[in-house]
Design a protein around this motif. Structure first.
Motif, PDB file in Angstrom:
ATOM      1  N   GLU A   2     116.755 105.860   7.690  1.00  0.00           N
ATOM      2  CA  GLU A   2     115.881 106.806   6.976  1.00  0.00           C
ATOM      3  C   GLU A   2     114.692 106.120   6.310  1.00  0.00           C
ATOM      4  OE1 GLU A   2     119.279 110.080   5.643  1.00  0.00           O
ATOM      5  OE2 GLU A   2     118.748 108.427   4.291  1.00  0.00           O
ATOM      6  N   LEU A   3     114.701 104.800   6.238  1.00  0.00           N
ATOM      7  CA  LEU A   3     113.661 104.089   5.501  1.00  0.00           C
ATOM      8  C   LEU A   3     112.255 104.305   6.084  1.00  0.00           C
ATOM      9  CD1 LEU A   3     115.534 100.770   4.631  1.00  0.00           C
ATOM     10  CD2 LEU A   3     115.067 102.712   3.122  1.00  0.00           C
ATOM     11  N   PRO A   4     112.080 104.278   7.416  1.00  0.00           N
ATOM     12  CA  PRO A   4     110.728 104.553   7.921  1.00  0.00           C
ATOM     13  C   PRO A   4     110.228 105.945   7.558  1.00  0.00           C
ATOM     14  CG  PRO A   4     112.068 103.488   9.614  1.00  0.00           C
ATOM     15  CD  PRO A   4     112.995 103.849   8.493  1.00  0.00           C
ATOM     16  N   ARG A   5     111.115 106.930   7.569  1.00  0.00           N
ATOM     17  CA  ARG A   5     110.704 108.287   7.206  1.00  0.00           C
ATOM     18  C   ARG A   5     110.377 108.372   5.719  1.00  0.00           C
ATOM     19  NH1 ARG A   5     115.208 112.063   8.554  1.00  0.00           N
ATOM     20  NH2 ARG A   5     116.481 110.372   9.366  1.00  0.00           N
ATOM     21  N   LEU A   6     111.119 107.638   4.909  1.00  0.00           N
ATOM     22  CA  LEU A   6     110.825 107.615   3.476  1.00  0.00           C
ATOM     23  C   LEU A   6     109.452 106.988   3.233  1.00  0.00           C
ATOM     24  CD1 LEU A   6     112.159 108.239   0.674  1.00  0.00           C
ATOM     25  CD2 LEU A   6     112.757 105.813   0.590  1.00  0.00           C
ATOM     26  N   HIS A   7     109.164 105.907   3.950  1.00  0.00           N
ATOM     27  CA  HIS A   7     107.861 105.260   3.798  1.00  0.00           C
ATOM     28  C   HIS A   7     106.740 106.194   4.244  1.00  0.00           C
ATOM     29  CE1 HIS A   7     104.946 102.043   3.476  1.00  0.00           C
ATOM     30  NE2 HIS A   7     104.541 102.290   4.716  1.00  0.00           N
ATOM     31  N   ALA A   8     106.981 106.957   5.306  1.00  0.00           N
ATOM     32  CA  ALA A   8     105.967 107.909   5.766  1.00  0.00           C
ATOM     33  C   ALA A   8     105.700 108.967   4.709  1.00  0.00           C
ATOM     34  CB  ALA A   8     106.419 108.561   7.073  1.00  0.00           C
ATOM     35  N   LEU A   9     106.741 109.375   3.992  1.00  0.00           N
ATOM     36  CA  LEU A   9     106.550 110.343   2.909  1.00  0.00           C
ATOM     37  C   LEU A   9     105.716 109.750   1.780  1.00  0.00           C
ATOM     38  CD1 LEU A   9     110.013 112.127   2.586  1.00  0.00           C
ATOM     39  CD2 LEU A   9     107.864 113.124   3.375  1.00  0.00           C
ATOM     40  N   VAL A  10     105.913 108.464   1.500  1.00  0.00           N
ATOM     41  CA  VAL A  10     105.090 107.797   0.481  1.00  0.00           C
ATOM     42  C   VAL A  10     103.615 107.889   0.865  1.00  0.00           C
ATOM     43  CG1 VAL A  10     104.519 105.585  -0.586  1.00  0.00           C
ATOM     44  CG2 VAL A  10     106.916 106.216  -0.248  1.00  0.00           C
ATOM     45  N   GLN A  11     103.324 107.556   2.115  1.00  0.00           N
ATOM     46  CA  GLN A  11     101.933 107.593   2.569  1.00  0.00           C
ATOM     47  C   GLN A  11     101.370 109.007   2.528  1.00  0.00           C
ATOM     48  OE1 GLN A  11     100.445 104.645   3.012  1.00  0.00           O
ATOM     49  NE2 GLN A  11     102.471 103.862   2.453  1.00  0.00           N
ATOM     50  N   ARG A  12     102.185 109.968   2.929  1.00  0.00           N
ATOM     51  CA  ARG A  12     101.724 111.366   2.920  1.00  0.00           C
ATOM     52  C   ARG A  12     101.470 111.837   1.487  1.00  0.00           C
ATOM     53  NH1 ARG A  12     104.757 115.652   6.655  1.00  0.00           N
ATOM     54  NH2 ARG A  12     103.508 114.505   8.176  1.00  0.00           N
ATOM     55  N   GLY A  13     102.389 111.501   0.584  1.00  0.00           N
ATOM     56  CA  GLY A  13     102.207 111.902  -0.809  1.00  0.00           C
ATOM     57  C   GLY A  13     100.936 111.340  -1.407  1.00  0.00           C
ATOM     58  N   ARG A  14     100.636 110.098  -1.075  1.00  0.00           N
ATOM     59  CA  ARG A  14      99.414 109.487  -1.611  1.00  0.00           C
ATOM     60  C   ARG A  14      98.166 110.131  -1.019  1.00  0.00           C
ATOM     61  NH1 ARG A  14     102.147 103.447  -1.809  1.00  0.00           N
ATOM     62  NH2 ARG A  14     103.163 103.786  -3.839  1.00  0.00           N
TER      63      ARG A  14
END
Length: 418
Positions: free
Chosen positions: A105-117
């Motif tokens: 799940e870590l890559p998807r979590l990182h993608a959410l970080v980028q999207r949130g920013r």
């Protein structure tokens, strides 16, 4: 052309949920003096999707940049908090954790970080020790905290919209189920189950679970069908285990966010929902079946395409629905201490999900115009969060349609596009 006096109202809204009443509220703000009638088949507001959800004010982090969901959720969450403050409605901006429990799940979590920013959201990345600072009983490999997420009483928000509409001279009629729509060159005539006829320049369809039916009553092709999904919740018997809001990392292939933990404005903690096909549009219980509605769902080709494409996901959801122990195991990934005995059944909700003929789940809000009508065809979560900007957009379209009949708004506030 009909005279002004021959119309019962200028804009007629079908649906007394949060989207329908926010639209009526937006019209009263944008064009004061517009004659508005809202028809709701139940005997009060917010009886379905609006009043049967987890009460979360979403940040918008999940939704693709540029989508209506992203734009309206980011804007709407701040506006909703301000609306609650202004009107004394219970709410809290708590922030939430999105927690990865395995390395996949870590890559998807990182993608959410980028999207949130990209959305301009306050996103903080957390390791296991930092997770414990916010939620001591929650376990995960990594998490992000989104500071703008909160909770509120959406039923109270909807009731306030209704009160503002009536205070401005509009009508909100409960127990008024629409059974026929007759579109004419001059506008629309609607008949209710008790035989009353309401004539309007413009019809706004915010019927939620029945929005596609209203489209067909109006003589339009929705191009999609509402397929109902029941979301089942439990209440946590030990609410002290959870301080705020805790979510898993969602699967981007689906519009559902997974089983999450939500501390509401009343201090209770709800866990859920899972998502299983309902056998009725208002199928809040497993035994609730309406044969005609079920037949309509099964006759839609998109339902079968959806089932073939995502049967594994659906089987997992159904297993957790039928097995409390399986549901508990899903929760234990986030909250290891929870036991079956901690989970008490809680009222379910039903999501009105539009599905295309090819089985595609409509992921974004879907609003369509037709002669003398505006149809809101897909407005599931985060529509409650986004209700104020959605209402303004639907109101803008409705007022444009009304003008096409030769009507002139009684007054228009500066700064609004109508």
């Amino acid at each position: 052309m009909m005279t002004h006096a021959a119309y019962d109202c200028d804009v007629l809204v079908i649906g007394g949920g949060i989207v329908g009443l926010s639209t009526a509220y937006a019209i009263t703000r944008t064009a004061p003096g517009t004659r508005i009638t809202v028809l709701e088949k139940e005997w009060g507001p917010a009886r379905h999707q609006t009043g049967r959800n987890s009460g979360v004010i979403h940040s918008g982090i999940y939704y693709p940049p540029g989508s209506l969901k992203a734009r309206y959720a980011v804007r709407g969450s701040a506006e909703l908090v301000e609306f609650c403050r202004e009107h004394g409605i219970a709410h809290a901006v708590t922030g939430k954790l999105i927690v990865a429990t395995d390395s996949g799940e870590l890559p998807r979590l990182h993608a959410l970080v980028q999207r949130g920013r990209k959305h301009g959201l306050p996103v903080r990345e957390l390791g296991p020790a930092q997770i414990a600072e916010y939620e001591p009983r929650v376990r995960g490999l990594a998490a992000i905290r989104v500071g703008t997420t909160g909770v509120c009483d959406f039923t109270a928000v909807t009731a306030r919209f209704a009160a503002e509409v009536t205070a401005s001279g509009g009508q909100v009629r409960y127990g008024a189920e629409v059974v026929a729509v007759d579109r004419r060159p001059w506008g629309v005539a609607v008949r209710t189950a008790d035989g009353q006829v309401v004539r309007a320049r413009v019809l706004v369809n915010c019927a939620g679970l029945y929005s596609d039916r209203v489209v067909r009553l109006a003589g339009d092709d929705p191009g999609a069908r509402i397929v109902p999904f029941r979301g089942e919740y439990y209440e946590l018997a030990r609410p002290e285990l959870v301080r705020g809001l805790v979510y898993p990392v969602p699967d981007p292939a689906f519009p559902f966010l997974g089983v999450h933990l939500t501390r509401g404005v009343d201090g209770t903690v709800h866990i859920g929902p899972n998502a299983v096909p309902a056998l009725a549009r208002e199928g809040y219980g497993r035994t609730a079946v309406r044969p005609g509605e079920l037949a309509g769902t099964l006759a839609w080709p998109g339902s079968w395409h959806l089932a073939r494409r995502h049967w594994r996901y659906g089987a997992g959801e159904l297993h957790r629905s039928l097995s409390k122990s399986a549901f508990t195991r899903a929760v234990q990934r986030l909250l290891p201490e929870v036991t079956e005995a901690d989970l008490r059944p809680s009222p379910a909700g039903v999501r009105a999900q539009a599905v295309l003929r090819d089985g595609t789940l409509v992921d974004d809000f879907l609003i369509r115009d037709a002669p003398h009508t505006v149809h809101v065809l897909n407005a599931p979560s985060p529509a409650a969060t986004a209700s104020l900007p959605i209402g303004r957009e639907v109101a803008r379209r409705a007022l444009l349609r009304a003008r096409a009949t030769g009507w002139t708004p009684p007054a228009v506030e500066s700064g609004h596009c109508v």
